[in-house]
Design a protein around this motif. Sequence first.
Motif, PDB file in Angstrom:
ATOM      1  N   GLN A  51       0.847  -1.183   0.000  1.00  0.00           N
ATOM      2  CA  GLN A  51       0.000   0.000   0.000  1.00  0.00           C
ATOM      3  C   GLN A  51       0.883   1.234   0.000  1.00  0.00           C
ATOM      4  O   GLN A  51       1.882   1.314   0.718  1.00  0.00           O
ATOM      5  CB  GLN A  51      -0.939   0.037   1.205  1.00  0.00           C
ATOM      6  N   GLU A  52       0.496   2.217  -0.787  1.00  0.00           N
ATOM      7  CA  GLU A  52       1.221   3.472  -0.881  1.00  0.00           C
ATOM      8  C   GLU A  52       0.208   4.606  -0.794  1.00  0.00           C
ATOM      9  O   GLU A  52      -0.749   4.652  -1.564  1.00  0.00           O
ATOM     10  CB  GLU A  52       2.001   3.548  -2.201  1.00  0.00           C
ATOM     11  N   ASN A  53       0.420   5.500   0.167  1.00  0.00           N
ATOM     12  CA  ASN A  53      -0.531   6.580   0.433  1.00  0.00           C
ATOM     13  C   ASN A  53       0.159   7.930   0.367  1.00  0.00           C
ATOM     14  O   ASN A  53       1.285   8.097   0.882  1.00  0.00           O
ATOM     15  CB  ASN A  53      -1.150   6.432   1.828  1.00  0.00           C
ATOM     16  N   ARG A  54      -0.525   8.900  -0.229  1.00  0.00           N
ATOM     17  CA  ARG A  54      -0.072  10.287  -0.232  1.00  0.00           C
ATOM     18  C   ARG A  54      -1.254  11.160   0.178  1.00  0.00           C
ATOM     19  O   ARG A  54      -2.332  11.066  -0.413  1.00  0.00           O
ATOM     20  CB  ARG A  54       0.417  10.715  -1.622  1.00  0.00           C
ATOM     21  N   THR A  55      -1.049  11.984   1.178  1.00  0.00           N
ATOM     22  CA  THR A  55      -2.124  12.863   1.637  1.00  0.00           C
ATOM     23  C   THR A  55      -1.587  14.280   1.833  1.00  0.00           C
ATOM     24  O   THR A  55      -0.429  14.483   2.218  1.00  0.00           O
ATOM     25  CB  THR A  55      -2.735  12.380   2.972  1.00  0.00           C
ATOM     26  N   PHE A  56      -2.449  15.240   1.568  1.00  0.00           N
ATOM     27  CA  PHE A  56      -2.120  16.651   1.797  1.00  0.00           C
ATOM     28  C   PHE A  56      -3.363  17.326   2.347  1.00  0.00           C
ATOM     29  O   PHE A  56      -4.463  17.153   1.828  1.00  0.00           O
ATOM     30  CB  PHE A  56      -1.675  17.338   0.503  1.00  0.00           C
ATOM     31  N   THR A  57      -3.175  18.116   3.404  1.00  0.00           N
ATOM     32  CA  THR A  57      -4.282  18.834   4.028  1.00  0.00           C
ATOM     33  C   THR A  57      -3.854  20.255   4.351  1.00  0.00           C
ATOM     34  O   THR A  57      -2.744  20.482   4.860  1.00  0.00           O
ATOM     35  CB  THR A  57      -4.742  18.137   5.330  1.00  0.00           C
ATOM     36  N   ALA A  58      -4.724  21.194   4.060  1.00  0.00           N
ATOM     37  CA  ALA A  58      -4.510  22.592   4.431  1.00  0.00           C
ATOM     38  C   ALA A  58      -5.746  23.080   5.183  1.00  0.00           C
ATOM     39  O   ALA A  58      -6.873  22.873   4.732  1.00  0.00           O
ATOM     40  CB  ALA A  58      -4.270  23.457   3.198  1.00  0.00           C
ATOM     41  N   ARG A  59      -5.520  23.705   6.328  1.00  0.00           N
ATOM     42  CA  ARG A  59      -6.617  24.220   7.149  1.00  0.00           C
ATOM     43  C   ARG A  59      -6.327  25.674   7.489  1.00  0.00           C
ATOM     44  O   ARG A  59      -5.255  25.998   8.010  1.00  0.00           O
ATOM     45  CB  ARG A  59      -6.786  23.401   8.424  1.00  0.00           C
ATOM     46  N   LEU A  60      -7.284  26.547   7.199  1.00  0.00           N
ATOM     47  CA  LEU A  60      -7.124  27.982   7.429  1.00  0.00           C
ATOM     48  C   LEU A  60      -8.287  28.466   8.279  1.00  0.00           C
ATOM     49  O   LEU A  60      -9.453  28.242   7.952  1.00  0.00           O
ATOM     50  CB  LEU A  60      -7.105  28.734   6.099  1.00  0.00           C
ATOM     51  N   SER A  97      -8.469  18.737   1.701  1.00  0.00           N
ATOM     52  CA  SER A  97      -7.637  17.545   1.854  1.00  0.00           C
ATOM     53  C   SER A  97      -7.695  16.720   0.579  1.00  0.00           C
ATOM     54  O   SER A  97      -8.759  16.597  -0.045  1.00  0.00           O
ATOM     55  CB  SER A  97      -8.110  16.696   3.044  1.00  0.00           C
ATOM     56  N   ASN A  98      -6.553  16.170   0.203  1.00  0.00           N
ATOM     57  CA  ASN A  98      -6.450  15.293  -0.957  1.00  0.00           C
ATOM     58  C   ASN A  98      -5.794  13.989  -0.530  1.00  0.00           C
ATOM     59  O   ASN A  98      -4.773  13.993   0.170  1.00  0.00           O
ATOM     60  CB  ASN A  98      -5.634  15.953  -2.068  1.00  0.00           C
ATOM     61  N   VAL A  99      -6.396  12.878  -0.928  1.00  0.00           N
ATOM     62  CA  VAL A  99      -5.891  11.549  -0.587  1.00  0.00           C
ATOM     63  C   VAL A  99      -5.687  10.761  -1.867  1.00  0.00           C
ATOM     64  O   VAL A  99      -6.555  10.742  -2.751  1.00  0.00           O
ATOM     65  CB  VAL A  99      -6.875  10.792   0.337  1.00  0.00           C
ATOM     66  N   ASP A 100      -4.531  10.111  -1.974  1.00  0.00           N
ATOM     67  CA  ASP A 100      -4.249   9.217  -3.098  1.00  0.00           C
ATOM     68  C   ASP A 100      -3.672   7.937  -2.525  1.00  0.00           C
ATOM     69  O   ASP A 100      -2.643   7.956  -1.854  1.00  0.00           O
ATOM     70  CB  ASP A 100      -3.260   9.857  -4.071  1.00  0.00           C
ATOM     71  N   SER A 101      -4.354   6.816  -2.762  1.00  0.00           N
ATOM     72  CA  SER A 101      -3.952   5.544  -2.177  1.00  0.00           C
ATOM     73  C   SER A 101      -3.982   4.447  -3.238  1.00  0.00           C
ATOM     74  O   SER A 101      -4.939   4.366  -4.023  1.00  0.00           O
ATOM     75  CB  SER A 101      -4.890   5.173  -1.025  1.00  0.00           C
ATOM     76  N   GLU A 102      -2.955   3.619  -3.254  1.00  0.00           N
ATOM     77  CA  GLU A 102      -2.898   2.493  -4.177  1.00  0.00           C
ATOM     78  C   GLU A 102      -2.557   1.219  -3.407  1.00  0.00           C
ATOM     79  O   GLU A 102      -1.587   1.177  -2.662  1.00  0.00           O
ATOM     80  CB  GLU A 102      -1.863   2.716  -5.275  1.00  0.00           C
ATOM     81  N   ILE A 103      -3.387   0.198  -3.605  1.00  0.00           N
ATOM     82  CA  ILE A 103      -3.200  -1.102  -2.971  1.00  0.00           C
ATOM     83  C   ILE A 103      -2.972  -2.137  -4.063  1.00  0.00           C
ATOM     84  O   ILE A 103      -3.720  -2.188  -5.043  1.00  0.00           O
ATOM     85  CB  ILE A 103      -4.428  -1.490  -2.134  1.00  0.00           C
ATOM     86  N   ILE A 104      -1.935  -2.961  -3.905  1.00  0.00           N
ATOM     87  CA  ILE A 104      -1.649  -4.031  -4.850  1.00  0.00           C
ATOM     88  C   ILE A 104      -1.535  -5.333  -4.064  1.00  0.00           C
ATOM     89  O   ILE A 104      -0.676  -5.481  -3.197  1.00  0.00           O
ATOM     90  CB  ILE A 104      -0.339  -3.781  -5.628  1.00  0.00           C
TER      91      ILE A 104
END
Length: 727
Positions: free
Chosen positions: A231-240, A255-262
């Motif tokens: 599993q490989e995950n990339r997340t980014f969150t910005a809160r103002l 928030s942006n989530v990108d996840s890949e499971i193999i």
Amino acid sequence: MFTKSTLALAVILAMQSPLVAAHSKETRAASQQQAAEEEMETIEVRGVRQRLEKAGVLTDSIMKTEIVSAELIENKNAVNLTEAIDNTPGVRVSNECSMCGVKRIMLNGLRGEQTTLLVDGLPVHAMIAGYYAVDAIPTTGVDRIEVARGAGASLIAPEAIGGTINVITKTATENAATVDVSVGEDGNRKIGILGTGISEDGKTRATLIAQYDARDQVDEDNNLVNEAPSQENRTFTARLSHDLTDKDNLTLRYSNVDSEIIGGPMIGAEFADGVASSIGTIIAGYDGVDSDLLFDGSDVRNDFVGKAWETTEWIHTQRDEVTLSWLRELNDDLNMTLSGVYSDHSQDSFYEGFRYYAEDTMMYFDARFNYFLNASHLLTFGVDHRTEEMRSQSSGEVAAPDKYVSDSFDYDTLGFYLQDTWQATDALEIAMALRYDNVQADFIDPKKPGKEIDKSILAPRVDIRYSHNDEWTSRLSAGRGYRAPLSFFETDHGILDADLGFAIDIDELERSTSATYALSYAGNDLTMTTSLAWTEVEHLASLTETDEGIPLLTQLDEKAAVTTADIALGYDLTDDLTLGFTAEGFFYDDAFKSSYAIAPVEERLTLNADYLIGGWDIFANLVWVGSRDLSEYGYEGYNQVDGNGNVIESSKKSTDAPSYWTLDLKVTKAITDNIDFYAGVNNLFDYTQVNEGETPLFFDTDGGYDVAYIWGPLRGREVYAGFKAEF
């Protein structure tokens, strides 16, 4: 009788029935802080939202809530949400597939789809978001996680039959940055970055969060098929957060989530259709022709000799979340919060030749008001609206267009709610809430004319807190909840034989009734909470199949019930050594047992210790899970078939799941004032069901191959090390 600030403080502080574990020092400190605050008439904070949160007028419940603190998350070296909350009292994270590693978060013994995930108190996850990518919800930038068990645990989440998991983002209080980097066995790697900033006038606060984490496949029995996927995950969150005026605050979160499971064949190995060099190569090699032989000797314990695609499960998840909340203090007695949520969740997946794509778009709006009726009553009332559109495509539309029924749906709810928080006496607080909802659910395929669900429902709830004295507190909660069962992925992680589409027989809401009693003790060195919870669900969703073998989403005729009991103790043996102990029991009736895809936990003990010595912080967490009779949950499988595809009786798999222990350790050392080094090991005993001789792969009674004969851990020992730097 009471000042308004005293009542408001009582409301928010009543929520804090903390998780009694290795962080009981935090609990005692919080209790001392609570006592000090209750003597104060004026509370000074820097922002409008922080001031009202501190005063309590933004809370909607006084129910028992377990708090998983940032310190405990760090002690567990939890990379994601599921690792952070696993083994919390009443919480079970169920791994329901050895190929794709899908996780379900179960509260009070109920199923994972009956848990609602909130972020900063708002429902940002669409219905299909709870099956994949919960492992991609990062712990970087998390201030705490609130676990509230029971139906109607949140005014805005009546569909939370099991309860709610509320992930609270860190609020910026200073200009600072944190970097957390770790590496370990089995490809374990994590980079977490947190940045916070405040404007010179203190009115604007920004939080930026980024996390990357990954983990490789694991093949404990070396048969070229994994028991746990990569599993490989990339997340980014910005809160103002910005104070427009002294009475207005605006908070924006993206928030942006990108996840890949193999999962499935070990990447890099050679199979009947060549080397599985990448997931792209495997999918491109799909030819739709099944191999005559999947495993050497037709035994799942031997090497996989079929084509790589025949055991491949690949899931790529992408999600965008946007929330906007405007808080306005209208006067000393009244404030309002207007909130909006937009979530777009897409899933592209490949299940052993079956291709499935879905996009779920959700919009949510909430208008809430808090009003001090008098010195004893705080009213919370409002209206919310949720719309959700899920659209799917699959290979079944091509394979059998005349029979195919899509599982695409529209979901729409409009609700009104009212809650009265009553400070009846110094010792007694009562919160009485009522929701009215109109719920419409429609499977939009032309072969499914009409709306499957068009119901109006009342969902009441009462929470009572009574302080017997300074040490002992009782809490009693009871309520009703509902949810619409709309997704096949609720009952099966992937419909592998859906070339003919989906059959749907849903016309009722799942409806639940629940009650919980908790007794807490807070002393100088000892803290304790014991609780008993009961939940009954009618119209529980169930997955079967038609006479033609088409997957059928339907509902049980009989009611299903589960009862849970637990006790959690924390004790400061010395100033430097804290011990914790939790014992839990889960009791399911036959109807509930029949609904589970994977056998849940019935008995569990957790022991932990946090020891400070010579500048080192040593944390240990020991978990025992009791034995189970798997036949009660419908388990029946075989390791081998003959040349005609018939199961060999002598290879029947055991239905006696033994008890087992797992131990996690972590050691942290402060190198400088702002740099910590840490190292640890997960599953020190290297206990897995595969090492006990039981692969999760099996043949069913018809000779069909499956991957979810699961009752124990699937990942073995993993050693890691890292550092955390704060600037």
